[in-house]
Design a protein around this motif. Structure first.
Motif, mmCIF file in Angstrom:
data_model
loop_
_atom_site.group_PDB
_atom_site.id
_atom_site.type_symbol
_atom_site.label_atom_id
_atom_site.label_comp_id
_atom_site.label_asym_id
_atom_site.label_seq_id
_atom_site.Cartn_x
_atom_site.Cartn_y
_atom_site.Cartn_z
ATOM 1 N N THR A 51 -0.304 7.703 3.167
ATOM 2 C CA THR A 51 0.350 7.908 1.875
ATOM 3 C C THR A 51 1.699 7.208 1.838
ATOM 4 O O THR A 51 2.055 6.585 0.828
ATOM 5 N N ILE A 52 2.450 7.282 2.932
ATOM 6 C CA ILE A 52 3.751 6.608 2.982
ATOM 7 C C ILE A 52 3.568 5.101 2.833
ATOM 8 O O ILE A 52 4.304 4.451 2.083
ATOM 9 N N VAL A 53 2.569 4.547 3.494
ATOM 10 C CA VAL A 53 2.289 3.104 3.387
ATOM 11 C C VAL A 53 1.873 2.765 1.955
ATOM 12 O O VAL A 53 2.329 1.768 1.385
ATOM 13 N N LYS A 54 1.048 3.602 1.359
ATOM 14 C CA LYS A 54 0.603 3.372 -0.029
ATOM 15 C C LYS A 54 1.788 3.427 -0.997
ATOM 16 O O LYS A 54 1.881 2.618 -1.928
ATOM 17 N N LEU A 55 2.693 4.376 -0.773
ATOM 18 C CA LEU A 55 3.893 4.463 -1.603
ATOM 19 C C LEU A 55 4.744 3.205 -1.464
ATOM 20 O O LEU A 55 5.231 2.656 -2.463
ATOM 21 N N ALA A 56 4.920 2.736 -0.230
ATOM 22 C CA ALA A 56 5.715 1.525 0.004
ATOM 23 C C ALA A 56 5.103 0.334 -0.719
ATOM 24 O O ALA A 56 5.817 -0.461 -1.338
ATOM 25 N N ARG A 57 3.796 0.211 -0.653
ATOM 26 C CA ARG A 57 3.127 -0.905 -1.351
ATOM 27 C C ARG A 57 3.305 -0.797 -2.861
ATOM 28 O O ARG A 57 3.574 -1.792 -3.529
ATOM 29 N N ALA A 58 3.131 0.403 -3.392
ATOM 30 C CA ALA A 58 3.274 0.601 -4.845
ATOM 31 C C ALA A 58 4.693 0.298 -5.306
ATOM 32 O O ALA A 58 4.905 -0.180 -6.419
ATOM 33 N N LEU A 59 5.668 0.564 -4.430
ATOM 34 C CA LEU A 59 7.075 0.344 -4.764
ATOM 35 C C LEU A 59 7.572 -1.022 -4.311
ATOM 36 O O LEU A 59 8.723 -1.374 -4.547
ATOM 37 N N ASP A 60 6.703 -1.783 -3.647
ATOM 38 C CA ASP A 60 7.022 -3.120 -3.159
ATOM 39 C C ASP A 60 8.249 -3.111 -2.245
ATOM 40 O O ASP A 60 9.179 -3.892 -2.415
ATOM 41 N N VAL A 61 8.258 -2.160 -1.299
ATOM 42 C CA VAL A 61 9.319 -2.063 -0.300
ATOM 43 C C VAL A 61 8.683 -1.924 1.078
ATOM 44 O O VAL A 61 7.498 -1.620 1.200
ATOM 45 N N GLN A 62 9.478 -2.133 2.095
ATOM 46 C CA GLN A 62 9.021 -1.895 3.455
ATOM 47 C C GLN A 62 9.098 -0.400 3.741
ATOM 48 O O GLN A 62 9.987 0.300 3.235
ATOM 49 N N VAL A 63 8.189 0.099 4.557
ATOM 50 C CA VAL A 63 8.165 1.521 4.905
ATOM 51 C C VAL A 63 9.520 1.975 5.435
ATOM 52 O O VAL A 63 9.988 3.076 5.120
ATOM 53 N N ALA A 64 10.172 1.135 6.201
ATOM 54 C CA ALA A 64 11.473 1.491 6.799
ATOM 55 C C ALA A 64 12.510 1.858 5.747
ATOM 56 O O ALA A 64 13.428 2.643 6.038
ATOM 57 N N GLN A 65 12.378 1.360 4.537
ATOM 58 C CA GLN A 65 13.355 1.655 3.490
ATOM 59 C C GLN A 65 13.414 3.139 3.149
ATOM 60 O O GLN A 65 14.423 3.621 2.636
#
Length: 77
Positions: A51-65
């Motif tokens: 889910t965290i990875v999916k959120l990062a993709r949807a928000l166009d950011v790196q997970v680390a952000q």
């Protein structure tokens, strides 16, 4: 652990608002369930790594952000 979770939730909300202007617009423009994300943001549910990875993709950011203090959202590669 609670402080990290609180920080994650704050960063997630901050990035969503910065990118979409509102949570409602994010829900409308992505395939995220309003109820699921709302539970994550309120601390009633812990997101899976997927889910965290999916959120990062949807928000166009790196997970680390989601986890770096004082980090500005950067576009993912």
């Amino acid at each position: 652990m609670a402080n990290e979770e609180t920080f994650f939730r704050r960063r997630l909300r901050e990035i969503v608002i910065q990118k979409y202007g509102s949570l409602d617009r994010f829900y409308l423009e992505t395939d995220f369930s309003k109820g699921h994300l709302s539970q994550i943001l309120r601390g009633q549910r812990s997101p899976s790594l997927a889910t965290i990875v999916k959120l990062a993709r949807a928000l166009d950011v790196q997970v680390a952000q989601f986890f770096i203090k004082d980090a500005r959202p950067q576009r993912s590669r």
